[in-house]
Design a protein around this motif. Structure first.
Motif, PDB file in Angstrom:
ATOM      1  N   ALA A   1     -41.698 -15.251  -5.963  1.00  0.00           N
ATOM      2  CA  ALA A   1     -41.378 -15.322  -7.679  1.00  0.00           C
ATOM      3  C   ALA A   1     -41.602 -13.970  -8.161  1.00  0.00           C
ATOM      4  N   ALA A   2     -40.900 -13.341  -9.184  1.00  0.00           N
ATOM      5  CA  ALA A   2     -41.018 -12.091  -9.762  1.00  0.00           C
ATOM      6  C   ALA A   2     -40.777 -11.012  -8.819  1.00  0.00           C
ATOM      7  N   GLY A   3     -39.754 -11.302  -7.839  1.00  0.00           N
ATOM      8  CA  GLY A   3     -39.563 -10.135  -6.609  1.00  0.00           C
ATOM      9  C   GLY A   3     -40.768 -10.018  -5.671  1.00  0.00           C
TER      10      GLY A   3
ATOM     11  N   LEU B   1     -49.660 -23.994 -27.072  1.00  0.00           N
ATOM     12  CA  LEU B   1     -48.253 -23.548 -27.058  1.00  0.00           C
ATOM     13  C   LEU B   1     -48.695 -21.960 -26.593  1.00  0.00           C
ATOM     14  N   PRO B   2     -47.719 -21.294 -25.944  1.00  0.00           N
ATOM     15  CA  PRO B   2     -46.195 -21.732 -25.421  1.00  0.00           C
ATOM     16  C   PRO B   2     -46.800 -22.548 -24.132  1.00  0.00           C
ATOM     17  N   VAL B   3     -47.770 -22.392 -23.491  1.00  0.00           N
ATOM     18  CA  VAL B   3     -47.788 -22.865 -22.026  1.00  0.00           C
ATOM     19  C   VAL B   3     -47.464 -24.133 -21.869  1.00  0.00           C
ATOM     20  N   SER B   4     -47.707 -25.053 -22.975  1.00  0.00           N
ATOM     21  CA  SER B   4     -47.249 -26.508 -22.817  1.00  0.00           C
ATOM     22  C   SER B   4     -45.739 -26.697 -22.894  1.00  0.00           C
ATOM     23  N   LEU B   5     -44.902 -25.893 -23.234  1.00  0.00           N
ATOM     24  CA  LEU B   5     -43.701 -25.832 -23.374  1.00  0.00           C
ATOM     25  C   LEU B   5     -42.948 -25.674 -21.749  1.00  0.00           C
ATOM     26  N   LEU B   6     -43.670 -25.011 -20.972  1.00  0.00           N
ATOM     27  CA  LEU B   6     -43.394 -24.742 -19.594  1.00  0.00           C
ATOM     28  C   LEU B   6     -43.158 -26.237 -18.827  1.00  0.00           C
ATOM     29  N   SER B   7     -43.810 -27.267 -19.269  1.00  0.00           N
ATOM     30  CA  SER B   7     -43.455 -28.420 -18.610  1.00  0.00           C
ATOM     31  C   SER B   7     -42.859 -29.558 -19.440  1.00  0.00           C
TER      32      SER B   7
ATOM     33  N   VAL C   1     -37.004 -17.712 -21.947  1.00  0.00           N
ATOM     34  CA  VAL C   1     -37.381 -17.539 -23.307  1.00  0.00           C
ATOM     35  C   VAL C   1     -39.175 -17.813 -23.252  1.00  0.00           C
ATOM     36  N   VAL C   2     -39.015 -19.203 -23.135  1.00  0.00           N
ATOM     37  CA  VAL C   2     -40.638 -19.510 -22.755  1.00  0.00           C
ATOM     38  C   VAL C   2     -41.266 -18.854 -21.617  1.00  0.00           C
ATOM     39  N   ASP C   3     -40.591 -18.425 -20.700  1.00  0.00           N
ATOM     40  CA  ASP C   3     -41.510 -17.759 -19.525  1.00  0.00           C
ATOM     41  C   ASP C   3     -41.950 -16.219 -20.159  1.00  0.00           C
ATOM     42  N   ARG C   4     -41.106 -15.601 -20.803  1.00  0.00           N
ATOM     43  CA  ARG C   4     -41.426 -14.424 -21.482  1.00  0.00           C
ATOM     44  C   ARG C   4     -42.452 -14.556 -22.499  1.00  0.00           C
ATOM     45  N   ALA C   5     -42.361 -15.514 -23.230  1.00  0.00           N
ATOM     46  CA  ALA C   5     -43.242 -15.859 -24.502  1.00  0.00           C
ATOM     47  C   ALA C   5     -44.696 -16.090 -23.861  1.00  0.00           C
ATOM     48  N   VAL C   6     -44.960 -16.906 -22.513  1.00  0.00           N
ATOM     49  CA  VAL C   6     -46.192 -17.228 -22.084  1.00  0.00           C
ATOM     50  C   VAL C   6     -46.638 -15.953 -21.349  1.00  0.00           C
ATOM     51  N   THR C   7     -45.844 -14.959 -20.810  1.00  0.00           N
ATOM     52  CA  THR C   7     -46.140 -13.904 -20.188  1.00  0.00           C
ATOM     53  C   THR C   7     -46.941 -13.034 -21.218  1.00  0.00           C
TER      54      THR C   7
ATOM     55  N   ASP D   1     -49.054  -7.443 -14.779  1.00  0.00           N
ATOM     56  CA  ASP D   1     -47.750  -8.304 -15.256  1.00  0.00           C
ATOM     57  C   ASP D   1     -47.055  -9.068 -14.298  1.00  0.00           C
ATOM     58  N   LEU D   2     -47.240  -8.711 -13.015  1.00  0.00           N
ATOM     59  CA  LEU D   2     -46.788  -9.376 -11.781  1.00  0.00           C
ATOM     60  C   LEU D   2     -47.586 -10.555 -11.548  1.00  0.00           C
ATOM     61  N   ASP D   3     -48.892 -10.401 -11.585  1.00  0.00           N
ATOM     62  CA  ASP D   3     -49.659 -11.778 -11.499  1.00  0.00           C
ATOM     63  C   ASP D   3     -49.599 -12.644 -12.533  1.00  0.00           C
ATOM     64  N   LYS D   4     -49.303 -12.239 -13.735  1.00  0.00           N
ATOM     65  CA  LYS D   4     -49.075 -13.245 -14.848  1.00  0.00           C
ATOM     66  C   LYS D   4     -47.711 -14.150 -14.706  1.00  0.00           C
ATOM     67  N   LYS D   5     -46.637 -13.243 -14.289  1.00  0.00           N
ATOM     68  CA  LYS D   5     -45.312 -13.928 -14.179  1.00  0.00           C
ATOM     69  C   LYS D   5     -45.447 -14.712 -13.039  1.00  0.00           C
TER      70      LYS D   5
END
Length: 336
Positions: free
Chosen positions: A52-54, A109-115, A128-134, A157-161
């Protein structure tokens, strides 16, 4: 009504067969065991822990995710379930949404949107949601899940993504898998029970469902070089598809293999030790949440039966499309 490609597989009598120019199918029990033991599973062959995230997902991160998910499921099923009307509609989708609401709606929010299924179905919304949560994972609100806390605690940044990717994959894999299993069981039990009546041994019914309609019905190995000495049909450039679905239905391994008989599991202390039975995948790539699947599906079906959920679709037939998870499609309703 199976998708044509699944129906073609079910019609095969041989246990080792060529699917296409670069893929060999295997459902022979001993050969499956040899293939599984020949080499470790590759990171790219895993569903949840693929890169994930390269970057690869590190073992410590994977372990933290498993533990956090287990905590969240155990905490969630101790809470009162959402209103049962949420189980009405098209299955397994209604059950998936219901489980996500039950287990993960406490996150800010916005974590709950991930599911949210509406988000996960749209690649654009997901990005969009992934970016917002990051950027803004939300405050440490009381009652949030342990999985969400892994996002908030990630540094860099990598760990959070990667934490965001693991949250999405873990919640989706768990809820989709449990919903598929529960839906398959509900369909298989339908003709044999009275409406809204739970079977005497719901656990046995779920194990028998895992045999006859296993959601994890096929696993891929993408590099055949390690397997060429195991069978003449396998070439170095081949992919290998392992089929629990076919193995679980073969008369060499099972009496009355096409009959739904939960009683065959009565008194079986450890079903996973049953020969030719691999409901959660294979050694080295076994489902990381397997200890949660049957108990959560049993809890979900108990809520369904207690509230009078019945199948609305015609009892004679239902669609089983070609998807990564094998699941029967039907409509159900509360008190229908």
């Amino acid at each position: 009504m199976y998708a044509p490609r699944i129906q073609e597989l079910l019609a095969r009598e041989e246990k080792v067969f060529r699917i296409d120019a670069t893929t060999v199918g295997v459902s022979e029990c001993d050969l499956v065991a040899e293939i599984v033991a020949a080499r470790p599973v590759l990171a790219t062959e895993r569903s949840v822990y693929k890169p994930a995230a390269g970057a690869d997902i590190q073992h410590d991160s994977a372990t933290r995710t498993i533990r956090a998910l287990g905590q969240d499921v155990l905490a969630g099923i101790r809470n009162p379930p959402p209103p049962a009307r949420g189980l009405s509609g098209a299955w397994p989708y209604a059950a998936t949404s219901y489980l996500r609401q039950w287990l993960f709606s406490s996150d800010p929010l916005p974590v709950s949107l991930l599911s949210k299924r509406g988000v996960t179905r749209s690649p654009a919304l997901s990005r969009v949601v992934d970016r917002a949560v990051t950027v803004w994972p939300g405050s440490g609100a009381e009652g949030g899940t342990a999985l969400a806390e892994l996002i908030r605690a990630a540094s860099g940044d990598l760990d959070k993504k990667q934490a965001v990717a693991m949250y999405r994959r873990a919640t989706a894999t768990l809820c989709d898998g449990v919903a598929a299993l529960a839906g398959n069981a509900l369909w298989l039990m339908g003709p044999a029970r009275k409406p809204a009546e739970a079977p005497a041994d719901l656990t046995a019914a779920l194990w028998e469902t895992l045999r006859l309609l296993p959601p994890a019905w096929m696993l891929f190995r993408t590099d055949g070089k390690a397997y060429t000495g195991l069978h003449p049909e396998i070439r170095p450039e081949d992919k290998v598809a392992l089929f629990p679905l076919l193995m679980h239905r073969h008369p060499d391994y099972w009496a009355d293999p096409l009959e739904f008989r939960p009683e065959r599991w009565a008194g079986v202390a450890d079903p996973e030790k049953t020969p030719a039975f691999m409901p959660y995948g294979f050694e080295g790539a076994r489902c990381w949440a397997k200890h949660l699947i049957v108990p959560l599906a049993e809890r979900l079906l108990t809520v369904a039966f207690d509230n009078g959920l019945v199948i609305r679709s015609p009892q004679q037939e239902a669609e089983v499309p070609l998807r990564s998870l094998l699941s029967v499609r039907f409509d159900a309703g509360i008190g229908a």
